[in-house]
Design an enzyme around this catalytic site. Structure first.
Site, PDB file in Angstrom:
ATOM      1  N   SER A  13       0.733  -1.216   0.018  1.00  0.00           N
ATOM      2  CA  SER A  13       0.043  -0.122   0.101  1.00  0.00           C
ATOM      3  C   SER A  13       0.593   1.515   0.025  1.00  0.00           C
ATOM      4  CB  SER A  13      -0.937  -0.088   1.264  1.00  0.00           C
ATOM      5  OG  SER A  13      -0.325   0.138   2.425  1.00  0.00           O
ATOM      6  N   ASN A  14       2.040   1.058   0.631  1.00  0.00           N
ATOM      7  CA  ASN A  14       3.033   2.295   0.551  1.00  0.00           C
ATOM      8  C   ASN A  14       3.565   2.332  -1.040  1.00  0.00           C
ATOM      9  OD1 ASN A  14       3.323   3.988   3.281  1.00  0.00           O
ATOM     10  ND2 ASN A  14       3.545   1.968   3.916  1.00  0.00           N
ATOM     11  N   ILE A  90      19.213  -5.400   5.130  1.00  0.00           N
ATOM     12  CA  ILE A  90      19.566  -5.049   3.803  1.00  0.00           C
ATOM     13  C   ILE A  90      21.114  -5.335   3.845  1.00  0.00           C
ATOM     14  CG2 ILE A  90      20.387  -3.363   2.263  1.00  0.00           C
ATOM     15  CD1 ILE A  90      17.286  -3.822   2.088  1.00  0.00           C
ATOM     16  N   HIS A 106       8.567   3.204   9.049  1.00  0.00           N
ATOM     17  CA  HIS A 106       8.211   2.322  10.092  1.00  0.00           C
ATOM     18  C   HIS A 106       6.895   2.902  11.021  1.00  0.00           C
ATOM     19  CE1 HIS A 106       8.951  -0.537  13.640  1.00  0.00           C
ATOM     20  NE2 HIS A 106       8.608   0.463  14.305  1.00  0.00           N
TER      21      HIS A 106
HETATM   22  C1  GRF Z   1       3.712  -0.468   7.023  1.00  0.00           C
HETATM   23  O1  GRF Z   1       2.954  -0.242   8.249  1.00  0.00           O
HETATM   24  C2  GRF Z   1       5.140  -0.032   6.931  1.00  0.00           C
HETATM   25  O2  GRF Z   1       5.270   1.123   7.934  1.00  0.00           O
HETATM   26  C3  GRF Z   1       5.934  -1.027   7.449  1.00  0.00           C
HETATM   27  O3  GRF Z   1       5.467  -2.148   6.762  1.00  0.00           O
HETATM   28  C4  GRF Z   1       3.887  -1.860   6.464  1.00  0.00           C
HETATM   29  C5  GRF Z   1       3.915  -2.151   5.164  1.00  0.00           C
HETATM   30  O4  GRF Z   1       2.518  -1.902   4.441  1.00  0.00           O
HETATM   31  N1  GRF Z   1       7.429  -1.051   7.346  1.00  0.00           N
HETATM   32  P1  GRF Z   1       2.425  -1.968   2.901  1.00  0.00           P
HETATM   33  O5  GRF Z   1       3.118  -3.359   2.082  1.00  0.00           O
HETATM   34  O6  GRF Z   1       3.167  -0.911   2.121  1.00  0.00           O
HETATM   35  O7  GRF Z   1       1.003  -1.887   2.589  1.00  0.00           O
END
Ligand code: GRF
Length: 227
Positions: A13-14, A90, A106
Site C-alpha cells: 500500500s505504501n 539489507i 516504520h
Molecule cells: C507499513 O506499516 C510500514 O510502515 C511497514 O510495513 C507496512 C507495509 O505495508 N514498514 P504495505 O506493504 O506498504 O501495505
C-alpha cells in the site's frame, strides 16, 4: 529525474501511495519508480507494480544477496531505494552504496517500538501495551541496523482508549501514505533541508485529530503544490 527502486515484502500500500503521488505531480515529479523487487513472489506489491507497468522482480534469494541487489540496481540505474514494508535486513555493502539514498517507513515513533521482529501488528500491540497516547510513522534513512538510521520525518497519530492493534495500524497507515511519498520525493528532489520534519509538540494538544485532518496537515507541511 531520479530513479527509485522499491523493495517490499507485503501488500504494497505504501508503494501504491508513492506511485499515486508521483503520478499526481505529473511533469513536476523529480523522481520515478523504475523497479519494484520483493522477497515474496506472491506479494501484493509485485501485483501493484505490474498493474502500473513497472518492472516487478521476485528476488531469487529470500535471504538478501549483495550480488543480486547490485546487479538489479545497476541494471535499473537506481539512484534511491525506498523500503516499503520490506522485512529483511539489507546487506551492509548495499546500505553503504546507497548511504543517505535509502529510506524506510516504520509505523511507530522511533526510537520507540522498533528493531528486529517489530513489524506488522506487533508494533501497534507494543504501543498499546505501553499505554502510549500518541504513535505515528517515522521515515528514516537506512543504516546497518533495523530501524536505527537518522530520522527524516515523523507524524504524530493519536491512540484512542478503545483502540485495538488493527485500529491503530489503520490510522497510522493513513499518515504513512501521506508522509512517505512526500519525504521520498523531497529527498530525491534535493530538498534535504526540509528534514528532520516533526510537528511541534503542540500539534497533538487536542486529540483526537481525525485521520483526514492528519492527512491534510501533512499535505500542508509539504506545500500546496504537493498534491
Ligand atoms: C507499513 O506499516 C510500514 O510502515 C511497514 O510495513 C507496512 C507495509 O505495508 N514498514 P504495505 O506493504 O506498504 O501495505
Amino acid at each position: 529525474m531520479k530513479r527509485v527502486g522499491v523493495l517490499a515484502s507485503g501488500g504494497g500500500s505504501n508503494l501504491q501511495a508513492i506511485l499515486e503521488y508521483l503520478a499526481e505531480l505529473g511533469p513536476q515529479a523529480q523522481a520515478e519508480v523504475v523497479v519494484v523487487a520483493s522477497d515474496r513472489p506472491q506479494s501484493g506489491a509485485l501485483v501493484k507494480a505490474r498493474a502500473a507497468g513497472i518492472e516487478a522482480v521476485a528476488l531469487k534469494d529470500r535471504i538478501p544477496d549483495e550480488e543480486e541487489f547490485n546487479a538489479l540496481f545497476d541494471e535499473w540505474r537506481v539512484d534511491y531505494i525506498a523500503l516499503a514494508g520490506y522485512l529483511r535486513l539489507i546487506p551492509e555493502a548495499i546500505v553503504d552504496r546507497f548511504k543517505d539514498r535509502m529510506l524506510n517507513v516504520h509505523p511507530a515513533l522511533l526510537p520507540k517500538h522498533g528493531g528486529p521482529g517489530m513489524y506488522g501488528l506487533r508494533v501497534h500491540q507494543a504501543v498499546l501495551n505501553a499505554h502510549e497516547k500518541v504513535t505515528g510513522p517515522t521515515v528514516h534513512l537506512v543504516t546497518h541496523e533495523y530501524d536505527s538510521g537518522p530520522m527524516l520525518a515523523q507524524w504524530p497519530v493519536g491512540v484512542l482508549p478503545e483502540d485495538d492493534a488493527p485500529a491503530v495500524a489503520a490510522r497510522v497507515l493513513v499518515a504513512e501514505h501521506a508522509l512517505y511519498p512526500r519525504v521520498l520525493h523531497a529527498l530525491a528532489a534535493g530538498e534535504a533541508d526540509r528534514f528532520p520534519l516533526r510537528p511541534d509538540d503542540g500539534y497533538y494538544a487536542n486529540p483526537p485529530i481525525t485521520p483526514d485532518q492528519i492527512r491534510r496537515d501533512i499535505l500542508g507541511a509539504f506545500g500546496a503544490d504537493s498534491g
